[in-house]
Design an enzyme around this catalytic site. Structure first.
Site, PDB file in Angstrom:
ATOM      1  N   ASP A   1      -6.787  -0.529  -5.463  1.00 34.02           N
ATOM      2  CA  ASP A   1      -8.417  -0.656  -5.391  1.00 34.02           C
ATOM      3  C   ASP A   1      -8.832  -0.065  -4.081  1.00 34.02           C
ATOM      4  OD1 ASP A   1      -7.762  -2.894  -4.010  1.00 34.02           O
ATOM      5  OD2 ASP A   1      -8.810  -4.157  -5.124  1.00 34.02           O
TER       6      ASP A   1
ATOM      7  N   TYR B   1       0.916  -1.243   0.075  1.00 39.39           N
ATOM      8  CA  TYR B   1      -0.069   0.095   0.017  1.00 39.39           C
ATOM      9  C   TYR B   1       0.883   1.310   0.065  1.00 39.39           C
ATOM     10  CZ  TYR B   1      -4.550  -2.239   1.071  1.00 39.39           C
ATOM     11  OH  TYR B   1      -5.623  -2.999   1.321  1.00 39.39           O
TER      12      TYR B   1
ATOM     13  N   HIS C   1     -10.990  -7.111  -4.378  1.00 42.36           N
ATOM     14  CA  HIS C   1     -10.651  -6.992  -3.035  1.00 42.36           C
ATOM     15  C   HIS C   1     -11.678  -7.776  -2.032  1.00 42.36           C
ATOM     16  CE1 HIS C   1      -7.844  -4.126  -0.710  1.00 42.36           C
ATOM     17  NE2 HIS C   1      -8.516  -4.785   0.289  1.00 42.36           N
TER      18      HIS C   1
HETATM   19  C1  LIG Z   1      -9.850  -9.218   6.408  1.00 45.32           C
HETATM   20  C2  LIG Z   1      -9.124  -8.871   4.876  1.00 45.32           C
HETATM   21  C3  LIG Z   1      -8.187  -7.935   5.017  1.00 45.32           C
HETATM   22  C4  LIG Z   1      -7.482  -7.688   3.669  1.00 45.32           C
HETATM   23  N1  LIG Z   1      -6.477  -7.089   3.491  1.00 45.32           N
HETATM   24  C5  LIG Z   1      -5.870  -6.422   2.600  1.00 45.32           C
HETATM   25  C6  LIG Z   1      -4.701  -5.865   2.421  1.00 45.32           C
HETATM   26  O1  LIG Z   1      -4.148  -5.631   3.557  1.00 45.32           O
HETATM   27  N2  LIG Z   1      -4.066  -5.749   1.335  1.00 45.32           N
HETATM   28  C7  LIG Z   1      -4.743  -6.150   0.150  1.00 45.32           C
HETATM   29  O2  LIG Z   1      -4.143  -6.054  -0.913  1.00 45.32           O
HETATM   30  N3  LIG Z   1      -5.924  -6.958   0.069  1.00 45.32           N
HETATM   31  C8  LIG Z   1      -6.419  -7.136   1.287  1.00 45.32           C
HETATM   32  N4  LIG Z   1      -7.528  -8.016   1.313  1.00 45.32           N
HETATM   33  C9  LIG Z   1      -8.171  -8.431   0.164  1.00 45.32           C
HETATM   34  C10 LIG Z   1      -7.603 -10.023  -0.386  1.00 45.32           C
HETATM   35  O3  LIG Z   1      -5.887  -9.599  -0.654  1.00 45.32           O
HETATM   36  C11 LIG Z   1      -8.227 -10.354  -1.420  1.00 45.32           C
HETATM   37  O4  LIG Z   1      -8.356  -9.641  -2.563  1.00 45.32           O
HETATM   38  C12 LIG Z   1      -9.803 -11.153  -1.282  1.00 45.32           C
HETATM   39  O5  LIG Z   1      -9.631 -11.572   0.231  1.00 45.32           O
HETATM   40  C13 LIG Z   1      -9.835 -12.257  -1.926  1.00 45.32           C
HETATM   41  O6  LIG Z   1     -11.223 -12.707  -1.554  1.00 45.32           O
HETATM   42  P1  LIG Z   1     -11.372 -14.242  -0.525  1.00 45.32           P
HETATM   43  O7  LIG Z   1     -11.383 -13.535   0.673  1.00 45.32           O
HETATM   44  O8  LIG Z   1     -13.072 -14.294  -0.902  1.00 45.32           O
HETATM   45  O9  LIG Z   1     -10.495 -15.071  -1.074  1.00 45.32           O
HETATM   46  C14 LIG Z   1      -8.210  -8.330   2.545  1.00 45.32           C
HETATM   47  C15 LIG Z   1      -9.209  -9.083   2.480  1.00 45.32           C
HETATM   48  C16 LIG Z   1      -9.828  -9.308   3.714  1.00 45.32           C
HETATM   49  C17 LIG Z   1     -10.901 -10.112   3.637  1.00 45.32           C
END
Ligand SMILES: Cc1cc2nc3c(=O)[nH]c(=O)nc-3n(C[C@H](O)[C@H](O)[C@H](O)COP(=O)(O)O)c2cc1C
Length: 435
Positions: free
Chosen positions: A199, A171, A287
């Protein structure tokens, strides 16, 4: 010491007082569940881990992990979209030996999926991202580490077994020196790629999370003015620079020799721009449905852009990978995405929440079990599909004709909607079926 400096007022004099806290019914039930965790041997699929997590996590942690944006249509569609794709199994292929291994960004991996970046793993388990590193590494699975991890880059890197591969999710902070420092630390810690998340100029409207304000964020480096008053998501959002644009991508490329992949791409022309800006790949992702609601399910987008990029002469391109994440809950989902990429583009599949859930319940052992379940499902599906190796997969194995569509309904809207009533008889008389 997890307290922010302004909350630290000095050493405790003598014994710390024991506070009598009255537990509500939810908390009593939750603590009972924690003490009666189902044995790992009884967990049969990814959904079981989610069920356990839902019943053992404190309210705030569950809300932060599980929430999606607005009406959570994208959250649910991400998963349902996979179920609109049907397999076309090939028969009478020698499937005695099945090999699920492949390479992602040139690194060998035991499976075409990886642990994607999720913030705040310590909300669910005291070892946070470190137990995920141990479990994934031991199973030969790549782990992507979030900028907003609850363990430091160095701790997560130390935790991984010898030879395991980790990627860093970046980030970008308003202060570019912070970003430069993060990239340097990621390089030093041996990360093999940088995934730049684009995003989340501000974090999505996650109402479950906002309604559960009591989430605590242990040991996370938040921007100084971050407040947890509106739930974990809002608190984290202050780290991210909303002015980020393609010029910064150029700047980031100048800071590192590591492959740079753009995470959070949602349309064809942005994939092309990533190629033109010298990136080694994109992650088609919304995301996990947490940013803009009714953004496309990534697998739908994948099926749309691969043929378009081919028609434009942009694929095949051995130096460009497409990653995809969101809603993957079965190994069959992973194989469908890989098959859509076929021999035109290497597809890697990210899995997010299931790792947080498995880690919350069982730490490293849960992470390993989750991967073993998916590996077993993968072997079984590849055998029945007639594809003994990952390289055998191409789009002839998937029927995507019904992919475009939508299954998720607007639950909140449906819950508050009062249906119209039919005309009433003057005596409020019987309907036929009452008689
Ligand atoms: C609790 C949580 C925290 C997340 N934190 C980040 C993050 O810090 N950076 C990021 O690029 N994506 C983050 N994401 C998005 C994930 O990288 C990913 O796109 C997403 O979890 C995929 O969907 P899924 O949980 O259904 O597998 C986060 C998702 C969740 C559920």
């Amino acid at each position: 010491m997890n307290l922010p400096p302004e909350k630290y007022i000095g050493e405790i004099d003598g014994e710390a007082p024991v506070l009598e806290v009255e537990l509500d019914d939810f908390e009593i039930a939750r603590q009972e569940n924690v003490a009666n965790l189902p044995p790992l041997g009884l967990i049969t699929n990814v959904h079981d881990f989610e069920h356990v997590a839902k019943n053992i996590l404190p309210k705030g942690a569950w809300a932060y992990y599980s929430s999606g944006a607005d009406d959570e249509i994208s959250l649910r569609e991400n998963h349902y979209a996979y179920q609109r794709i049907y397999f076309r199994p090939r028969i009478l292929v020698n499937v005695k030996n099945i090999d699920t291994s492949t390479t992602l960004l040139g690194t060998p991996t035991s499976v075409p999926f990886y642990v994607t970046a999720t913030a705040l793993a310590k909300l669910g388990h005291p070892d946070g991202e470190c137990s995920i590193a141990r479990g994934a590494g031991k199973e030969g699975v790549i782990q992507m580490i979030s900028t907003l991890s609850s363990c430091s880059i160095e701790e997560v890197s130390e935790a991984k077994p010898e030879g395991a591969t980790q990627w860093f999710q970046l980030y970008v902070n308003e202060d570019r020196n912070v970003t430069k420092d993060l990239i340097n630390r990621a390089e030093k810690a041996g990360m093999k790629a940088i995934f730049l998340t684009v995003d989340a100029p501000s974090l999505g409207n996650r109402e479950k999370d906002r309604k559960a304000k009591e989430a605590e964020a242990p040991n996370v480096k938040l921007a100084d003015d971050a407040s947890m008053d509106e739930g974990s998501s809002r608190a984290l959002s202050t780290f991210i620079d909303a002015s980020l644009n393609w010029k910064d991508v150029k700047w980031i490329k100048e800071q590192t020799k590591l492959p740079l992949i753009i995470k959070g791409v949602q349309r064809l022309d942005d994939v092309v721009k990533a190629m033109d800006n010298g990136c080694q790949g994109v992650v088609l992702s919304n995301h996990g449905g947490r940013q803009i609601d009714t953004s496309p399910p990534p697998v739908e987008l994948l099926a749309e852009v691969v043929p378009q990029l081919k028609a434009m002469g942009r694929l095949p391109n051995p130096d460009f990978s497409i990653f995809i994440d969101g809603g993957v809950r079965r190994a069959g989902d992973v194989l469908k995405a890989v098959a859509i990429g076929g021999h035109d583009v290497r597809v890697g599949v990210g899995i997010g929440r299931p790792f947080l859930y498995a880690n919350s319940g069982y730490g490293e052992a849960g992470v390993r079990k989750l991967i073993q379940i998916l590996k077993d499902e993968m072997m079984l599906t590849m055998r029945s599909l007639g594809t003994p190796t990952i390289d055998d997969l191409d789009n002839s194995f998937v029927d995507t004709r019904r992919l475009i569509g939508r299954d998720a309904t607007d639950m909140l809207y449906n819950n508050v909607y009062m249906p119209l009533q039919t005309v009433q008889f003057a005596n409020h008389g019987h309907n036929r079926h009452d008689v």
